[in-house]
Design an enzyme around this catalytic site. Sequence first.
Site, PDB file in Angstrom:
ATOM      1  N   CYS A 152      10.452  -1.844  -2.996  1.00 58.91           N
ATOM      2  CA  CYS A 152      11.814  -2.375  -2.910  1.00 58.91           C
ATOM      3  C   CYS A 152      12.792  -1.401  -3.552  1.00 58.91           C
ATOM      4  O   CYS A 152      12.437  -0.640  -4.437  1.00 58.91           O
ATOM      5  CB  CYS A 152      11.993  -3.737  -3.585  1.00 58.91           C
ATOM      6  N   ARG A 208      11.765   2.909   0.417  1.00 57.94           N
ATOM      7  CA  ARG A 208      11.004   2.087  -0.518  1.00 57.94           C
ATOM      8  C   ARG A 208      10.600   0.741   0.083  1.00 57.94           C
ATOM      9  O   ARG A 208       9.783   0.014  -0.500  1.00 57.94           O
ATOM     10  CB  ARG A 208      11.826   1.827  -1.775  1.00 57.94           C
ATOM     11  N   TRP A 224      10.444  -4.773   0.345  1.00 54.78           N
ATOM     12  CA  TRP A 224       9.087  -4.611   0.864  1.00 54.78           C
ATOM     13  C   TRP A 224       8.329  -5.833   0.358  1.00 54.78           C
ATOM     14  O   TRP A 224       8.087  -5.979  -0.840  1.00 54.78           O
ATOM     15  CB  TRP A 224       8.455  -3.325   0.324  1.00 54.78           C
ATOM     16  N   ASN A 278      12.818  -5.624  -8.258  1.00 56.75           N
ATOM     17  CA  ASN A 278      11.748  -4.795  -7.695  1.00 56.75           C
ATOM     18  C   ASN A 278      10.545  -4.990  -8.586  1.00 56.75           C
ATOM     19  O   ASN A 278      10.652  -4.901  -9.806  1.00 56.75           O
ATOM     20  CB  ASN A 278      12.188  -3.329  -7.703  1.00 56.75           C
ATOM     21  N   GLY A 279       9.372  -5.289  -7.976  1.00 57.35           N
ATOM     22  CA  GLY A 279       8.174  -5.469  -8.797  1.00 57.35           C
ATOM     23  C   GLY A 279       7.611  -6.862  -8.603  1.00 57.35           C
ATOM     24  O   GLY A 279       7.866  -7.503  -7.575  1.00 57.35           O
ATOM     25  N   GLU A 327      -7.305  14.094   4.179  1.00 60.57           N
ATOM     26  CA  GLU A 327      -5.843  14.018   4.181  1.00 60.57           C
ATOM     27  C   GLU A 327      -5.301  14.060   5.619  1.00 60.57           C
ATOM     28  O   GLU A 327      -4.386  13.310   5.969  1.00 60.57           O
ATOM     29  CB  GLU A 327      -5.273  15.161   3.323  1.00 60.57           C
ATOM     30  N   LYS A 370      -3.061  11.093   7.433  1.00 55.97           N
ATOM     31  CA  LYS A 370      -1.768  11.291   8.115  1.00 55.97           C
ATOM     32  C   LYS A 370      -1.821  10.660   9.509  1.00 55.97           C
ATOM     33  O   LYS A 370      -0.881   9.999   9.940  1.00 55.97           O
ATOM     34  CB  LYS A 370      -1.417  12.776   8.254  1.00 55.97           C
ATOM     35  N   GLU A 378      -1.693   6.834   9.159  1.00 53.27           N
ATOM     36  CA  GLU A 378      -0.420   6.310   8.651  1.00 53.27           C
ATOM     37  C   GLU A 378       0.695   6.313   9.674  1.00 53.27           C
ATOM     38  O   GLU A 378       1.476   5.373   9.743  1.00 53.27           O
ATOM     39  CB  GLU A 378       0.081   7.195   7.501  1.00 53.27           C
ATOM     40  N   HIS A 426     -25.719  11.004   9.864  1.00 56.50           N
ATOM     41  CA  HIS A 426     -26.290   9.836   9.197  1.00 56.50           C
ATOM     42  C   HIS A 426     -25.560   8.564   9.616  1.00 56.50           C
ATOM     43  O   HIS A 426     -25.696   7.539   8.948  1.00 56.50           O
ATOM     44  CB  HIS A 426     -26.239  10.029   7.680  1.00 56.50           C
ATOM     45  N   LYS A 472       7.045   3.915   0.321  1.00 60.29           N
ATOM     46  CA  LYS A 472       6.827   5.209  -0.336  1.00 60.29           C
ATOM     47  C   LYS A 472       6.197   5.058  -1.715  1.00 60.29           C
ATOM     48  O   LYS A 472       5.330   5.815  -2.084  1.00 60.29           O
ATOM     49  CB  LYS A 472       8.168   5.937  -0.442  1.00 60.29           C
TER      50      LYS A 472
HETATM   51  C1  F6R Z   1       0.201   8.912   1.930  1.00 61.53           C
HETATM   52  C2  F6R Z   1       0.884   8.519   0.729  1.00 61.53           C
HETATM   53  C3  F6R Z   1       0.197   7.579  -0.183  1.00 61.53           C
HETATM   54  C4  F6R Z   1       0.442   8.007  -1.636  1.00 61.53           C
HETATM   55  C5  F6R Z   1      -0.112   6.965  -2.601  1.00 61.53           C
HETATM   56  C6  F6R Z   1       0.037   7.396  -4.042  1.00 61.53           C
HETATM   57  O1  F6R Z   1       0.972   9.758   2.710  1.00 61.53           O
HETATM   58  O2  F6R Z   1       1.974   8.941   0.467  1.00 61.53           O
HETATM   59  O3  F6R Z   1      -1.157   7.475   0.077  1.00 61.53           O
HETATM   60  O4  F6R Z   1      -0.174   9.240  -1.844  1.00 61.53           O
HETATM   61  O5  F6R Z   1       0.559   5.768  -2.397  1.00 61.53           O
HETATM   62  O6  F6R Z   1       1.363   7.627  -4.366  1.00 61.53           O
HETATM   63  P1  F6R Z   1       1.766   8.443  -5.641  1.00 61.53           P
HETATM   64  O7  F6R Z   1       1.344   9.849  -5.449  1.00 61.53           O
HETATM   65  O8  F6R Z   1       3.245   8.290  -5.748  1.00 61.53           O
HETATM   66  O9  F6R Z   1       1.032   7.818  -6.794  1.00 61.53           O
END
Ligand code: F6R
Length: 610
Positions: free
Chosen positions: A2, A27, A74, A100-101, A483, A487, A490, A506, A605
Amino acid sequence: MCGIVGYAGGRPCRDILFQGLRKLEYRGYDSAGLSVISDDRLELLHSVGNLDNLEAILDQVGDKGTLGIAHTRWATHGRPSAENAHPHTDCTGRFAIVLNGIVENYLSLRATLQDEGHSFTSETDAEVVAHLIERAYQGSLRQAVVETYRQMEGHFAFCAIAADEPDVIVGMRKETPLVVGLGQGENFVASAVPAFLAETRAVVFPDDGDVVVVGRETVEIFDLDGKRVERLIQTVDWDDEAAEKAGYETFMLKEIHEQPAALADTLAERIAPDGRVALDGLGLSAEDIRRLERVIIVACGTSYHAGLIGEYALERWARVPVEVEVASEFRYRDPVIGPDCLCIAISQSGETADTLAAMRLARRAGAQVLALTNIVGSQATREADGVLFTRAGLEIGVAATKTFLTQVLAVLLFALWMGDRRGLLDGERVRSFTEELRRVPALLSDYLEGGAEGQIEEAAARYAAGRFFMVLGRDVGLPVALEGALKLKEISYVPTEACPAGEMKHGPIALLEEGSPVVVVATDGGVHDKLVSNVQEVRARGARIIAVTSEGNERLAEMADEVFQVPRTDEMLAPLVAVVPLQLFAYYVAKARGEKVDQPRNLAKTVTVE
Ligand code: F6R
C-alpha cells in the site's frame, strides 16, 4: 504494501495527492482513495481498480482543500472494493485515516468497539484505527493518535486527519516505512520518497514510535511521552526524472537499460587504487572476520537468488560455509545460530517483513547482522550491525531487474573482500577479479546497445504462445536460471519450472514434450561439458533449446534453436551478464501476450506483510 501520501500546505491538494499516488502505484493498485479537508469537513473519494479509475472521478472532490491524505491499496484484509478502500472514517465522519501494514489485533479491537456501539463499514483491519481515534479524541489529534497507537499490535504506518484540526496530519509508524518531505510553506508525508520527489528532496525518516505532526509551515516530531525529538534532515539524490520512464515504454525496460549505470554506481569507490575491494560501514572488525564460522543469507524472491550467487562466491573465495535461506521459512524454524555466524539479509527495499523478521531472529541468537539493501533509511538499515548498500537508484517496475544485478555485484564484492581479509585470496587474484568487474558495466552497455535486444524480442514472439517453459542451469548459472524463471512467471504468467540441469532426469524431464521450450543458462565454466550433455538429453525428447552462451562459444549454437550470446567474462562474474537476456526474454514474452509488465497481477513491489 500500500502507498500513503499526505499534504499540508497552501496549494489545493487534490491533484498533488493524486500525483503522489501515481508515484506509489507500484506498491499496490487494487483500489484507491483520498480525503481532503475543505470548509472544516472531510471530503472523501474511493474507487476500485487502479488509479485510472480514481482519476476518472477525481473532480467529485472540490479543489479548494489544502490538506489531505490519500492511499493506494494492496489488499490484505478484505477484498478490493470501494468499502474497503482507504481512507477510512469513524462513526461521525470527523476523522479519516490511511494505513499501510497490518493491525494484528484488529479483531479483538473491532469487537470491543462494536460492543461500545461503533459501526463499521468495511472488512479491513485498518478501519479500527479511525474508531479508536474517535474514541480517544479529547481535543488533540496528536494525543488521540498516540492513545490509538498504544492499543495496536502488528506492523504498520498510518496517517490521520481531523475535521476539527484542519491544519495538521498526524502520522506514526511501527516497522513499516513512513517518510516526511519538507517543502517551502508546505510539507508531505508518505510511504516512500517518490511520492513527493517532484516537490522536494529534503526528507526526514521518523523512527518507530515517533509521532509526526505535519503542518503547513512546520513538521514536529514527538516521542510517545510527548517530548519533542529531533531527527536528521537528509537530502535524497534521486531526481524526479528517475521516477519517470525517460522515453521507455515501461519502467521495467528502462530499468533493464539502466543496469550498466547501476553496476558502475555500485562499484564506485569500492575498488581501491591497489585493486583490492574497499567496503565501509559493514560493522565487521578483523576479529569478527577471523572468528566467523558460518554465513547465513536470508532473503525472499529475487533477493534470494542473489543470495544463492553469494553462496557460490563466498564458499569459493572465502572458504566459509554458507546457507541461503528463504526468510519466510527460516523465521519459523528453530535454526542453529550463534555468535560465530554472520547473517546477511538481502532486501532491495529493506522493508520485506519476512526478511526483517529473519534478521531479528538471527540477531537475538547472537549473530552479527549485515543488511544488503538499496534503500537508505530503510528498516533493515536500522536493525543491522552494518550495511552494504547497492546503488541501483529507484526501481519502480514490480519485477526486480537492476536491483538484482547490483545485489549480485555486491555479494561478489563482499566475497572478494572476505576472501582477502581471511587470507585466502592473494592480492593478484583479487586484482584480476576487480579488473574484470570494472569492465562489466561497459560490456553490458555495449551488449544492450547492440542488436541483442531485437533478436530476443523476435525469439520471444515465437515462443510467447507457449503453455510452459523450463529453465535449466548448473553451478552459478542455476540461480540465474531460477531468476529467469521467476521473471517469466511474474510478468508473462506462463507456468515455468526452473531446475538444476543435473536434477532434471530425476523428475522434471517428464514434463517435456515435442517442441517444449527449454531455456538453458550455458555460459562458459567448469561444468560446461556436463551442461552440454544435459542439453542433449533434453533435445533427444524433442524439446526446443533457447541457450544463453558466452560470446564465441559455437558448440551450443549447433544444438540450440535460439542462441543468446552474452559478453565473455570470468565464470563467477557471468551471472552479471547472463541474466540480462532472460530479463529481456521474459519482458518480450509478456509484451507479446499483452500483459501489463510494470503492474503484474497479484504482486506489489514491497512486501511489508508476511
Ligand atoms: C521479484 C521481486 C520479488 C522481491 C522480493 C523481495 O521480481 O521483486 O521477488 O525480490 O519480494 O523483495 P526485497 O528485495 O525488497 O526484500
